[in-house]
Design a protein around this motif. Structure first.
Motif, PDB file in Angstrom:
ATOM      1  N   GLY A 263       0.798  -1.217   0.000  1.00 33.76           N
ATOM      2  CA  GLY A 263       0.000   0.000   0.000  1.00 33.76           C
ATOM      3  C   GLY A 263       0.827   1.261   0.000  1.00 33.76           C
ATOM      4  O   GLY A 263       2.053   1.235   0.115  1.00 33.76           O
ATOM      5  N   VAL A 264       0.112   2.382  -0.106  1.00 30.79           N
ATOM      6  CA  VAL A 264       0.747   3.701  -0.044  1.00 30.79           C
ATOM      7  C   VAL A 264       0.147   4.549   1.066  1.00 30.79           C
ATOM      8  O   VAL A 264       0.298   5.758   1.079  1.00 30.79           O
ATOM      9  N   GLY A 265      -0.556   3.910   2.003  1.00 30.65           N
ATOM     10  CA  GLY A 265      -1.131   4.638   3.130  1.00 30.65           C
ATOM     11  C   GLY A 265      -2.627   4.845   2.980  1.00 30.65           C
ATOM     12  O   GLY A 265      -3.266   4.274   2.098  1.00 30.65           O
ATOM     13  N   PHE A 266      -3.168   5.656   3.870  1.00 33.59           N
ATOM     14  CA  PHE A 266      -4.604   5.938   3.857  1.00 33.59           C
ATOM     15  C   PHE A 266      -5.012   6.592   2.542  1.00 33.59           C
ATOM     16  O   PHE A 266      -4.197   7.267   1.909  1.00 33.59           O
ATOM     17  N   THR A 267      -6.273   6.418   2.165  1.00 32.13           N
ATOM     18  CA  THR A 267      -6.719   6.894   0.849  1.00 32.13           C
ATOM     19  C   THR A 267      -6.593   8.404   0.684  1.00 32.13           C
ATOM     20  O   THR A 267      -6.485   8.879  -0.436  1.00 32.13           O
ATOM     21  N   TRP A 268      -6.575   9.142   1.759  1.00 30.83           N
ATOM     22  CA  TRP A 268      -6.482  10.592   1.655  1.00 30.83           C
ATOM     23  C   TRP A 268      -5.029  11.086   1.635  1.00 30.83           C
ATOM     24  O   TRP A 268      -4.777  12.276   1.535  1.00 30.83           O
ATOM     25  N   THR A 269      -4.061  10.167   1.719  1.00 33.44           N
ATOM     26  CA  THR A 269      -2.658  10.580   1.770  1.00 33.44           C
ATOM     27  C   THR A 269      -1.970  10.622   0.413  1.00 33.44           C
ATOM     28  O   THR A 269      -0.908  11.211   0.299  1.00 33.44           O
ATOM     29  N   LYS A 270      -2.541   9.993  -0.580  1.00 34.76           N
ATOM     30  CA  LYS A 270      -1.939   9.962  -1.918  1.00 34.76           C
ATOM     31  C   LYS A 270      -3.047  10.169  -2.949  1.00 34.76           C
ATOM     32  O   LYS A 270      -4.228  10.182  -2.627  1.00 34.76           O
ATOM     33  N   THR A 271      -2.651  10.262  -4.201  1.00 36.37           N
ATOM     34  CA  THR A 271      -3.635  10.455  -5.263  1.00 36.37           C
ATOM     35  C   THR A 271      -4.343   9.139  -5.561  1.00 36.37           C
ATOM     36  O   THR A 271      -3.795   8.060  -5.317  1.00 36.37           O
ATOM     37  N   PRO A 272      -5.549   9.210  -6.108  1.00 37.02           N
ATOM     38  CA  PRO A 272      -6.219   7.981  -6.525  1.00 37.02           C
ATOM     39  C   PRO A 272      -5.372   7.138  -7.480  1.00 37.02           C
ATOM     40  O   PRO A 272      -5.363   5.913  -7.374  1.00 37.02           O
TER      41      PRO A 272
ATOM     42  N   GLU B  66      -2.127   6.803  -7.543  1.00 38.83           N
ATOM     43  CA  GLU B  66      -1.105   6.092  -6.764  1.00 38.83           C
ATOM     44  C   GLU B  66      -1.724   4.895  -6.035  1.00 38.83           C
ATOM     45  O   GLU B  66      -1.141   3.812  -5.990  1.00 38.83           O
ATOM     46  N   HIS B  67      -2.908   5.113  -5.457  1.00 38.79           N
ATOM     47  CA  HIS B  67      -3.589   4.016  -4.764  1.00 38.79           C
ATOM     48  C   HIS B  67      -4.013   2.919  -5.728  1.00 38.79           C
ATOM     49  O   HIS B  67      -3.865   1.736  -5.431  1.00 38.79           O
ATOM     50  N   ARG B  68      -4.544   3.307  -6.867  1.00 38.58           N
ATOM     51  CA  ARG B  68      -4.986   2.320  -7.850  1.00 38.58           C
ATOM     52  C   ARG B  68      -3.805   1.455  -8.312  1.00 38.58           C
ATOM     53  O   ARG B  68      -3.921   0.244  -8.410  1.00 38.58           O
ATOM     54  N   GLU B  69      -2.669   2.086  -8.565  1.00 39.09           N
ATOM     55  CA  GLU B  69      -1.481   1.331  -8.982  1.00 39.09           C
ATOM     56  C   GLU B  69      -1.048   0.371  -7.871  1.00 39.09           C
ATOM     57  O   GLU B  69      -0.721  -0.791  -8.137  1.00 39.09           O
ATOM     58  N   ALA B  70      -1.052   0.850  -6.627  1.00 37.47           N
ATOM     59  CA  ALA B  70      -0.654  -0.004  -5.499  1.00 37.47           C
ATOM     60  C   ALA B  70      -1.625  -1.164  -5.322  1.00 37.47           C
ATOM     61  O   ALA B  70      -1.205  -2.302  -5.076  1.00 37.47           O
ATOM     62  N   LEU B  71      -2.919  -0.908  -5.460  1.00 33.92           N
ATOM     63  CA  LEU B  71      -3.914  -1.972  -5.331  1.00 33.92           C
ATOM     64  C   LEU B  71      -3.751  -3.013  -6.426  1.00 33.92           C
ATOM     65  O   LEU B  71      -3.845  -4.215  -6.177  1.00 33.92           O
ATOM     66  N   GLN B  72      -3.504  -2.545  -7.634  1.00 32.04           N
ATOM     67  CA  GLN B  72      -3.331  -3.475  -8.753  1.00 32.04           C
ATOM     68  C   GLN B  72      -2.109  -4.365  -8.534  1.00 32.04           C
ATOM     69  O   GLN B  72      -2.180  -5.589  -8.706  1.00 32.04           O
ATOM     70  N   LYS B  73      -1.000  -3.782  -8.130  1.00 28.05           N
ATOM     71  CA  LYS B  73       0.215  -4.563  -7.875  1.00 28.05           C
ATOM     72  C   LYS B  73       0.015  -5.488  -6.678  1.00 28.05           C
ATOM     73  O   LYS B  73       0.455  -6.641  -6.695  1.00 28.05           O
ATOM     74  N   GLY B  74      -0.627  -4.988  -5.638  1.00 31.54           N
ATOM     75  CA  GLY B  74      -0.865  -5.803  -4.452  1.00 31.54           C
ATOM     76  C   GLY B  74      -1.746  -6.995  -4.754  1.00 31.54           C
ATOM     77  O   GLY B  74      -1.455  -8.123  -4.319  1.00 31.54           O
ATOM     78  N   TRP B  75      -2.812  -6.791  -5.525  1.00 32.73           N
ATOM     79  CA  TRP B  75      -3.697  -7.903  -5.854  1.00 32.73           C
ATOM     80  C   TRP B  75      -2.999  -8.911  -6.768  1.00 32.73           C
ATOM     81  O   TRP B  75      -3.160 -10.118  -6.617  1.00 32.73           O
ATOM     82  N   ALA B  76      -2.197  -8.434  -7.721  1.00 34.67           N
ATOM     83  CA  ALA B  76      -1.472  -9.357  -8.602  1.00 34.67           C
ATOM     84  C   ALA B  76      -0.553 -10.262  -7.777  1.00 34.67           C
ATOM     85  O   ALA B  76      -0.510 -11.481  -7.995  1.00 34.67           O
ATOM     86  N   LEU B  77       0.153  -9.692  -6.805  1.00 30.10           N
ATOM     87  CA  LEU B  77       1.024 -10.479  -5.942  1.00 30.10           C
ATOM     88  C   LEU B  77       0.213 -11.445  -5.081  1.00 30.10           C
ATOM     89  O   LEU B  77       0.545 -12.628  -4.974  1.00 30.10           O
ATOM     90  N   ALA B  78      -0.857 -10.945  -4.479  1.00 28.31           N
ATOM     91  CA  ALA B  78      -1.692 -11.789  -3.619  1.00 28.31           C
ATOM     92  C   ALA B  78      -2.282 -12.958  -4.391  1.00 28.31           C
ATOM     93  O   ALA B  78      -2.244 -14.104  -3.936  1.00 28.31           O
ATOM     94  N   LYS B  79      -2.801 -12.690  -5.563  1.00 27.84           N
ATOM     95  CA  LYS B  79      -3.406 -13.736  -6.388  1.00 27.84           C
ATOM     96  C   LYS B  79      -2.372 -14.795  -6.757  1.00 27.84           C
ATOM     97  O   LYS B  79      -2.644 -16.000  -6.666  1.00 27.84           O
ATOM     98  N   GLU B  80      -1.194 -14.345  -7.126  1.00 27.84           N
ATOM     99  CA  GLU B  80      -0.115 -15.285  -7.468  1.00 27.84           C
ATOM    100  C   GLU B  80       0.234 -16.161  -6.264  1.00 27.84           C
ATOM    101  O   GLU B  80       0.397 -17.373  -6.397  1.00 27.84           O
TER     102      GLU B  80
END
Length: 173
Positions: A60-69, A71-85
């Motif tokens: 993650g990159v922190g709470f949703t109000w701490t970064k741009t959408p 940045e969060h979307r990119e982090a979520l996409q990478k996090g889910w790809a890793l988790a799924k794998e």
């Protein structure tokens, strides 16, 4: 098993940490993926996991109000790809998806294309039989609750935060 720790009370991540330590103590292969939580904060569980040889990925990159959408979307996409794998690989006995419920509950910007709930549910429903997945975070979706074999809801009765006490190192961080 799919185990969900949810609710507004404290202890969801702590319960998952305890389960990870127990599993590692029995020689199980454990991995932790933390959604939302950033590697730039000194979370105690990440430190002990490293000492125990349990891989932890703070995606993650922190709470949703701490970064741009974006940045969060990119982090979520990478996090889910890793988790799924990790879930699908069959390499792990226990996969902890910390704060995944919080990530799935984001409504301030679109996430369905980078962290699709139906893909999460399908992945967990079709995981290898020997792989146990622990999902933490408040606001568990009904689909997650229905899929889970065990759901524990932490309920806040009293919290020092309401008295103005901020996060305490070693207790909250």
């Amino acid at each position: 098993m799919v185990i969900v720790y949810t609710g507004d009370g404290k202890g969801k991540t702590t319960a998952a940490v305890g389960l990870a330590v127990r599993a590692a103590g029995h020689g199980k292969k454990v991995i932790v993926i933390q959604f939302i939580k950033s590697p730039h904060r000194p979370y105690g569980e990440a430190k002990i996991f490293q000492q125990l040889g349990i891989p932890v990925h703070q995606t993650g990159v922190g709470f949703t109000w701490t970064k741009t959408p974006a940045e969060h979307r990119e982090a979520l996409q990478k996090g889910w790809a890793l988790a799924k794998e990790c879930v699908q690989s069959g390499m792990y006995d226990v996969v902890i998806l910390d704060e995944l419920n919080v990530a799935l509950a984001i409504t301030s910007f679109p996430i369905d294309d980078v962290l699709p709930l139906q893909d999460v549910i399908h992945t967990l429903a079709n995981k290898p039989a020997h792989t146990h997945v622990i999902v933490t975070g408040r606001g568990a979706k009904e689909e997650m609750i229905e899929l889970a074999d065990l759901v524990t809801e932490m309920k806040e009765v009293k919290h020092y935060y309401r008295e103005g006490v901020h996060a305490i190192k070693g207790i909250d961080l």
